[in-house]
Design an enzyme around this catalytic site. Structure first.
Site, PDB file in Angstrom:
ATOM      1  N   ASP A 104      -1.442  -2.237  10.024  1.00  0.00           N
ATOM      2  CA  ASP A 104      -2.650  -2.054   8.460  1.00  0.00           C
ATOM      3  C   ASP A 104      -3.151  -3.240   8.597  1.00  0.00           C
ATOM      4  O   ASP A 104      -3.941  -2.636   6.948  1.00  0.00           O
ATOM      5  CB  ASP A 104      -1.295  -1.709   8.006  1.00  0.00           C
ATOM      6  CG  ASP A 104      -0.681  -0.039   8.034  1.00  0.00           C
ATOM      7  OD1 ASP A 104      -1.148   0.385   8.113  1.00  0.00           O
ATOM      8  OD2 ASP A 104       0.777  -0.302   7.521  1.00  0.00           O
ATOM      9  N   LYS A 113       0.732  -1.158  -0.068  1.00  0.00           N
ATOM     10  CA  LYS A 113       0.036   0.114   0.215  1.00  0.00           C
ATOM     11  C   LYS A 113       1.045   1.781  -0.037  1.00  0.00           C
ATOM     12  O   LYS A 113       2.217   1.036   0.011  1.00  0.00           O
ATOM     13  CB  LYS A 113      -0.795  -0.254   1.425  1.00  0.00           C
ATOM     14  CG  LYS A 113      -0.008  -0.349   2.761  1.00  0.00           C
ATOM     15  CD  LYS A 113       0.121   1.147   3.646  1.00  0.00           C
ATOM     16  CE  LYS A 113       0.781   2.082   4.227  1.00  0.00           C
ATOM     17  NZ  LYS A 113       1.807   2.366   5.364  1.00  0.00           N
TER      18      LYS A 113
END
Ligand code: C5P
Length: 293
Positions: free
Chosen positions: A136, A12
Site C-alpha cells: 500500500d 485509506k
C-alpha cells in the site's frame, strides 16, 4: 539545527478490491481503488536529542518494529542523506491491523518528510523505495485516489471523487493481512488472470467512484470468515443509511459510502448513530504535504 517538520498520514479505504491468484513471489495481484481519507495519523520529524546515535520512532500505543523506521533507514541508504539522528513521533488515529493501511501511510509520510528534510521534496527515489516497504505504500506517497494493479506497485492517480461522505467503523478486533489473504486462498476466492484484466479495464473507465456493481471487495468473505463480527457491523452501517457498506482492504474495518451532494452531511449525521463510528471525507495530496511543525 534543522527545524521540525510535520505531515499527515491519511488512512485509506478500498472502494473496490479484486483479487488474483498468488504470483511466484507469493503476493496476490490486485485491482483496487485506494481512497485516502481524512482519518489520519500525524507525524513530526525533528532532530533527536543530543546523545542519540540512531533515528528513533516513537509511536504511543503501537509496540514492536515500525515500518516508518524502515522507511527512514531505506531513504538514508538510497539517497545518502546523512543528517544527524532524527526523532519521528507518530500520533495514531488510524486503527491498527484494520485494513486501513495505517502502517503503510506512516511509512509513506516518513518518506515524504525525510525527502523534505534532506532538501529534496518529492525526491524520485522514494518511489523506488515504497514498494519494498509494503504493497500500500506506493499509493499513499501522494495520498489521493489511486488505481493500483500488480501487487500495488503499479499506481495510477485518479481524480478526487466529489460529493462523497464516508462513515468508518473501526473494530475492536484486529486481523493479520497475510492471514486474510491465506483464508481467501483457502476459500478459492481469487479470479482468473483474464477476468482480473477485464476488471482493471472496467474500473479504469469509471474514474474514482465506481458504479455499485464494482463497489466490491473480494477479501470480504475471507475477513468475515476469520472475524464474524464484521457481518453485523456491515448491517449497522446499512441501517444507518449508507448507500453502500463494505470491508476496507483485509478488514476488519467497515465503512459506508454516502454518495451525492448531501453525502458528507448524511455521513456526519449517520456516524452519530453507529457506536464507535467516525465520519470522514476523501483526502487530497495537498493536505498531506510536509510543512513546518
Ligand atoms: O503489503 P503488506 O505488507 O501489507 O502485505 C502483508 C502480507 O499480505 C504480504 O506479505 C502477503 O502475505 C499478503 N499480501 C498478498 N498480496 C498482496 C498484498 C499483501 O498476498 N497484494
Amino acid at each position: 539545527m534543522s527545524p521540525a517538520l510535520a505531515a499527515r498520514a491519511p488512512g485509506k479505504v478500498n472502494l473496490c478490491l479484486f483479487l488474483g491468484r498468488p504470483r511466484a513471489d507469493g503476493l496476490h495481484p490486485l485491482v483496487s481503488i485506494i481512497l485516502p481519507v481524512s482519518l489520519a495519523d500525524d507525524l513530526r520529524l525533528e532532530p533527536a536529542p543530543a546523545g542519540a546515535r540512531t533515528d528513533e520512532v516513537r509511536c504511543a500505543g503501537v509496540a514492536g518494529p515500525n515500518l516508518a523506521a524502515d522507511a527512514l533507514a531505506a531513504y538514508r541508504t538510497a539517497s545518502g542523506w546523512d543528517a544527524p539522528p532524527q526523532r519521528l513521533t507518530i500520533t495514531k488515529r488510524v486503527p491498527v491491523a484494520a485494513g486501513m493501511g495505517g502502517g503503510s501511510a506512516d511509512a509513506a509520510a516518513a518518506l515524504r518528510l525525510a525527502a523534505h528534510a534532506a532538501g529534496r521534496p518529492g525526491d524520485p527515489s522514494i518511489r523506488e523505495i515504497a514498494p519494498r516497504l509494503g504493497s500500500d505504500v506506493p499509493a499513499l506517497l501522494e495520498p489521493g485516489a489511486t488505481l493500483i494493479t500488480g501487487a500495488g506497485e503499479h499506481v495510477e492517480p485518479l481524480p478526487a471523487p466529489r460529493s462523497l461522505g464516508l462513515v468508518i467503523v473501526p473494530s475492536r478486533a484486529a486481523l493479520s493481512t497475510p492471514d486474510v489473504f491465506r483464508e481467501a486462498d483457502r476459500l478459492t476466492l481469487a479470479r482468473r488472470p483474464e477476468d482480473l484484466h477485464a476488471l482493471a479495464h472496467a474500473v479504469r473507465a469509471t474514474g474514482s467512484l465506481p458504479p455499485p456493481e464494482l463497489l466490491h471487495n473480494d477479501l470480504e468473505p475471507a475477513a468475515i470468515s476469520l472475524e464474524p463480527s464484521i457481518a453485523p457491523a456491515l448491517e449497522r452501517v446499512r441501517a444507518a443509511g449508507a448507500d453502500h457498506a463494505m470491508v476496507s482492504g483485509s478488514g476488519p474495518t467497515v465503512f459506508g459510502l454516502f454518495i451525492g451532494a448531501d453525502g458528507p452531511a448524511r455521513a456526519r449525521a449517520a456516524a452519530l448513530g453507529v457506536p464507535g463510528a467516525v465520519a470522514a471525507d476523501p483526502a487530497t495530496p495537498a493536505l498531506s504535504a510536509p510543512r513546518p511543525a
